[in-house]
Each structure stands twice: as structure tokens, then as C-alpha cells.
Design an enzyme around this catalytic site. Structure first.
Site, short mmCIF file in Angstrom:
data_model
loop_
_atom_site.label_atom_id
_atom_site.label_comp_id
_atom_site.label_asym_id
_atom_site.label_seq_id
_atom_site.Cartn_x
_atom_site.Cartn_y
_atom_site.Cartn_z
N GLU A 181 34.83 7.41 -55.84
CA GLU A 181 33.91 6.44 -56.46
C GLU A 181 32.47 6.78 -56.09
O GLU A 181 32.21 7.35 -55.03
CB GLU A 181 34.22 5.02 -55.93
CG GLU A 181 35.01 4.14 -56.88
CD GLU A 181 34.21 3.65 -58.09
OE1 GLU A 181 33.22 4.29 -58.50
OE2 GLU A 181 34.59 2.60 -58.63
N ASP A 182 31.55 6.39 -56.93
CA ASP A 182 30.14 6.55 -56.62
C ASP A 182 29.68 5.46 -55.66
O ASP A 182 29.04 5.73 -54.65
CB ASP A 182 29.28 6.55 -57.90
CG ASP A 182 29.61 5.38 -58.83
OD1 ASP A 182 30.52 4.57 -58.53
OD2 ASP A 182 28.93 5.26 -59.87
N ASP A 195 30.64 -2.03 -54.59
CA ASP A 195 29.70 -3.14 -54.51
C ASP A 195 30.52 -4.41 -54.21
O ASP A 195 30.85 -4.67 -53.05
CB ASP A 195 28.96 -3.19 -55.85
CG ASP A 195 27.85 -4.21 -55.91
OD1 ASP A 195 27.42 -4.68 -54.86
OD2 ASP A 195 27.41 -4.54 -57.03
N PHE A 247 19.54 -2.28 -56.26
CA PHE A 247 20.16 -1.53 -57.36
C PHE A 247 19.62 -0.10 -57.37
O PHE A 247 18.41 0.13 -57.49
CB PHE A 247 19.89 -2.21 -58.71
CG PHE A 247 20.76 -1.66 -59.79
CD1 PHE A 247 22.08 -2.09 -59.93
CD2 PHE A 247 20.28 -0.70 -60.66
CE1 PHE A 247 22.90 -1.56 -60.91
CE2 PHE A 247 21.10 -0.16 -61.65
CZ PHE A 247 22.41 -0.60 -61.78
N ARG A 304 20.93 9.36 -64.46
CA ARG A 304 22.06 9.96 -63.76
C ARG A 304 21.73 11.35 -63.21
O ARG A 304 22.35 11.81 -62.25
CB ARG A 304 23.26 10.13 -64.71
CG ARG A 304 23.92 8.84 -65.12
CD ARG A 304 25.25 9.16 -65.79
NE ARG A 304 25.75 8.08 -66.60
CZ ARG A 304 26.48 7.05 -66.16
NH1 ARG A 304 26.77 6.97 -64.88
NH2 ARG A 304 26.91 6.13 -66.98
P1 5GP Z 1 32.08 -3.36 -58.05
O1 5GP Z 1 33.27 -3.65 -58.90
O2 5GP Z 1 32.40 -2.82 -56.69
O3 5GP Z 1 31.15 -4.55 -57.97
O4 5GP Z 1 31.22 -2.34 -58.84
C1 5GP Z 1 31.42 -1.00 -58.80
C2 5GP Z 1 30.65 -0.34 -59.93
O5 5GP Z 1 29.44 -1.06 -60.23
C3 5GP Z 1 30.20 1.04 -59.56
O6 5GP Z 1 31.18 2.01 -59.86
C4 5GP Z 1 28.94 1.19 -60.39
O7 5GP Z 1 29.28 1.62 -61.68
C5 5GP Z 1 28.37 -0.20 -60.48
N1 5GP Z 1 27.31 -0.45 -59.48
C6 5GP Z 1 27.35 -1.25 -58.39
N2 5GP Z 1 26.19 -1.21 -57.71
C7 5GP Z 1 25.40 -0.36 -58.38
C8 5GP Z 1 24.06 0.12 -58.15
O8 5GP Z 1 23.33 -0.20 -57.21
N3 5GP Z 1 23.60 1.03 -59.08
C9 5GP Z 1 24.32 1.45 -60.15
N4 5GP Z 1 23.75 2.31 -60.97
N5 5GP Z 1 25.58 1.01 -60.38
C10 5GP Z 1 26.11 0.14 -59.51
#
Ligand code: 5GP
Length: 179
Positions: free
Chosen positions: A98-99, A102, A151, A164
Site C-alpha cells: 500500500e502507499d 489512513d 494530505f 503522482r
Molecule cells: P484509508 O482507507 O486507510 O482511509 O485510505 C487509504 C487510501 O486513501 C490510500 O490508499 C490513498 O489512496 C488514500 N489516502 C489517504 N491519505 C492520503 C493522503 O494523504 N494523500 C493521498 N494522496 N491519498 C491518501
């Protein structure tokens, strides 16, 4: 620096060193095995591409795409599979790449989904982690950087499909997404 960015949070050099460290740990832990890396499209593509080149055990990779934020910056909690794996993972050692984690809602869904497919093992690797915003408890086996609740874009991470390609990770000016 691009006009939409507030500050660089992680430089290209910091990211490179961390990816090498993660690759070495993964190579040691999977010694004598092969591993299936599952990249979550599209944010993890750049990370996965760099990570696989730092892993010395046999690797194959596959991709899944799930919906998370749409075009906003808040997780909806609703996860939809947009693209499934091309190959079966039954009996394989699987590592989700995963990148960023959150709220954890996306990863929680993916772990449960992949667990039901009979993998020999299932672990998680994320480059970035925003622990402050976690809504579900998940075990992260390989973890790059913990970052504050801001963010970020770059190194695969986007806002509205942009940014990206930046080689670093930077904080987006709130004015850009508040418009
Ligand atoms: P989660 O389900 O954990 O809330 O969200 C995960 C996904 O939300 C990540 O794979 C990403 O696509 C997006 N995301 C969460 N935080 C960020 C952020 O700070 N920047 C970006 N570009 N995407 C985020």
C-alpha cells in the site's frame, strides 16, 4: 517546487533509503520462499516498482484496484473492487503493498477479502502511515514512515489524479482541495 505544494515532507533520498531497508527486511523474512506482492492501484505503483528491485527472493506481482476517496480527501468507508487479481493466491505467501494507511478501512477490507482465498500467509507493507486517523486496528508488518495528519501527494500519491510523478512526498496546500 510546484506552486500547489506547501512543503516537502520526505525527500527522494529519504524514500530511497527506506525502500532499500524494507526490501532487505522482506528478503530476509521470506528467505527460501517466493512472495506474491499485491499492489493496490494506482497509488502504490511507484513504491512497488522501486520495492521489487530491492527484494532478492523470487517475486511475482499482481494488482487490485479499489475505490477509496473518489475525488475528495476523506475516506467514505465504502470499498468497492474495481479490478481483481489476475491470478489465484491459494497456497502463496502474499504481501499487500500500500502507499498509505489512513483510516485503515481500505486495508481492512482487502485483508478480509484476501484472507478468504487460502493464501499460505498474508502480510502488509505500507510506505506511509497516518496513525492518528485510524478507525480500525490492523497489523502492519512492514512500515515505512509514520506521518502527521496532512494530505500528501507525490511518489504515486495523487489528488484528482495529479502529482503522482513527483519523486518526493509533499504536503498539498489546503487551498488546492478546499476549492
Ligand atoms: P484509508 O482507507 O486507510 O482511509 O485510505 C487509504 C487510501 O486513501 C490510500 O490508499 C490513498 O489512496 C488514500 N489516502 C489517504 N491519505 C492520503 C493522503 O494523504 N494523500 C493521498 N494522496 N491519498 C491518501
Amino acid at each position: 517546487m510546484h506552486v500547489d505544494l506547501q512543503e516537502i515532507m520526505l525527500s527522494e533520498q529519504q524514500i530511497k533509503a527506506k525502500v532499500q531497508e524494507l526490501g532487505q527486511r522482506i528478503s530476509q523474512d521470506y528467505r527460501g520462499e517466493s512472495v506474491v506482492l499485491i499492489g493496490i492501484l494506482k497509488g502504490s505503483v511507484i513504491f512497488l516498482a522501486d520495492l521489487v528491485r530491492c527484494i532478492s527472493v523470487p517475486v511475482v506481482f499482481d494488482f487490485m484496484a479499489v475505490s477509496s476517496y473518489g475525488s475528495g480527501t476523506q475516506s467514505s468507508g465504502v470499498v468497492r473492487v474495481l479490478k481483481d487479481l489476475d491470478h489465484s493466491i491459494t497456497g502463496k505467501h502474499v504481501l499487500i503493498v500500500e502507499d498509505i494507511v489512513d483510516t485503515g478501512l481500505t486495508l481492512n477490507y482487502l485483508i478480509n477479502n484476501l484472507k478468504s482465498r487460502g493464501a499460505a500467509s498474508l502480510k502488509v507493507c505500507t510506505l506511509l502511515d497516518k496513525p492518528e486517523r485510524r478507525k480500525v486496528n490492523i497489523q502492519i508488518d512492514y512500515h515505512g514512515f509514520s506521518i502527521p495528519d496532512q494530505f500528501v501527494v507525490g511518489y504515486g500519491l495523487d489528488f484528482n489524479s495529479n502529482y503522482r510523478n513527483f519523486p518526493y512526498i509533499a504536503v498539498l496546500k489546503p487551498a488546492v482541495y478546499q476549492n
